[in-house]
Motif scaffolding. Structure first.
Motif, short mmCIF file in Angstrom:
data_model
loop_
_atom_site.label_atom_id
_atom_site.label_comp_id
_atom_site.label_asym_id
_atom_site.label_seq_id
_atom_site.Cartn_x
_atom_site.Cartn_y
_atom_site.Cartn_z
N GLN A 258 24.67 -1.57 15.02
CA GLN A 258 23.36 -0.92 15.06
C GLN A 258 22.45 -1.69 14.12
OE1 GLN A 258 22.85 3.05 13.21
NE2 GLN A 258 22.02 3.68 15.19
N LEU A 259 21.23 -1.90 14.53
CA LEU A 259 20.25 -2.59 13.69
C LEU A 259 19.24 -1.57 13.19
CD1 LEU A 259 19.55 -5.43 12.68
CD2 LEU A 259 17.93 -5.58 14.58
N LEU A 260 19.15 -1.44 11.88
CA LEU A 260 18.18 -0.53 11.28
C LEU A 260 16.96 -1.34 10.87
CD1 LEU A 260 20.59 1.53 8.99
CD2 LEU A 260 19.92 1.98 11.37
N VAL B 113 24.33 -2.81 10.80
CA VAL B 113 25.45 -1.92 10.53
C VAL B 113 26.55 -2.25 11.52
CG1 VAL B 113 26.22 0.48 10.40
CG2 VAL B 113 23.87 -0.10 9.77
N LEU B 114 27.70 -2.65 11.02
CA LEU B 114 28.85 -2.92 11.85
C LEU B 114 29.95 -1.94 11.48
CD1 LEU B 114 28.97 -6.81 11.59
CD2 LEU B 114 28.15 -5.45 13.52
N VAL B 115 30.49 -1.25 12.48
CA VAL B 115 31.56 -0.29 12.25
C VAL B 115 32.76 -0.77 13.06
CG1 VAL B 115 32.28 2.13 12.39
CG2 VAL B 115 29.88 1.56 11.97
N LEU C 254 23.41 -3.36 20.90
CA LEU C 254 22.79 -3.41 19.58
C LEU C 254 21.53 -2.54 19.59
CD1 LEU C 254 22.85 -4.52 16.71
CD2 LEU C 254 21.49 -6.45 17.51
N PRO C 255 21.74 -1.22 19.49
CA PRO C 255 20.57 -0.36 19.43
C PRO C 255 19.80 -0.59 18.14
CG PRO C 255 22.57 0.92 19.10
CD PRO C 255 22.99 -0.48 19.42
N VAL C 256 18.48 -0.48 18.23
CA VAL C 256 17.61 -0.65 17.07
C VAL C 256 17.04 0.72 16.72
CG1 VAL C 256 15.55 -1.78 16.16
CG2 VAL C 256 17.06 -3.00 17.76
#
Length: 131
Positions: free
Chosen positions: A52-54, A64-66, A18-20
């Motif tokens: 990904q966490l914005l 963001v989930l892909v 979970l990159p920020v």
């Protein structure tokens, strides 16, 4: 698939990074979402799901989930979104999620497809998709 036989691989433990990413404004957020959604998957070495966490502000984030289409269909995707929302609500409220045990698993469905009454239908479908 090994050419003749399909199989299901179930990983007992999968790690989802979970990159920020800090973004300055809504425009940068939209660009980051488009970039993540447009990045192709390498299914040989990564899960068919990315997150990904914005971070727009200290108390404002967008997850963001892909999900690769091979991992889910529209119906299952809607169920997953409902479950993620329940998990988040439970976390915020300090309680366990209220999930019900599923009566049927994907492996059950796959087994049913291979049973005698389904084999002829499966063979027809396989021929259709191979053509």
């Amino acid at each position: 698939s090994d050419g003749d036989h399909a199989w299901q691989e179930v990983q007992e433990v999968a790690t989802l990074a979970l990159p920020v990413l800090a973004v300055e404004d809504e425009a940068a957020m939209e660009m980051a979402i488009e970039a993540e959604a447009g990045r192709p998957f390498n299914l040989r070495c990564e899960l068919p799901l990315r997150a990904q966490l914005l971070r727009l502000a200290p108390q404002r984030h967008v997850l963001v989930l892909v999900l690769h289409h091979i991992a889910s269909d529209g119906w299952s995707g809607a169920i997953a979104v409902d479950e993620w929302c329940e998990a988040y609500a439970a976390l915020v409220e300090g309680r366990a999620p209220g999930w019900q045990a599923l009566p049927v698993q994907y492996a059950d469905y796959a087994r049913w497809q291979r049973e005698a009454p389904q084999q002829a239908r499966h063979a027809q479908q396989l021929t259709y998709w191979q053509q």
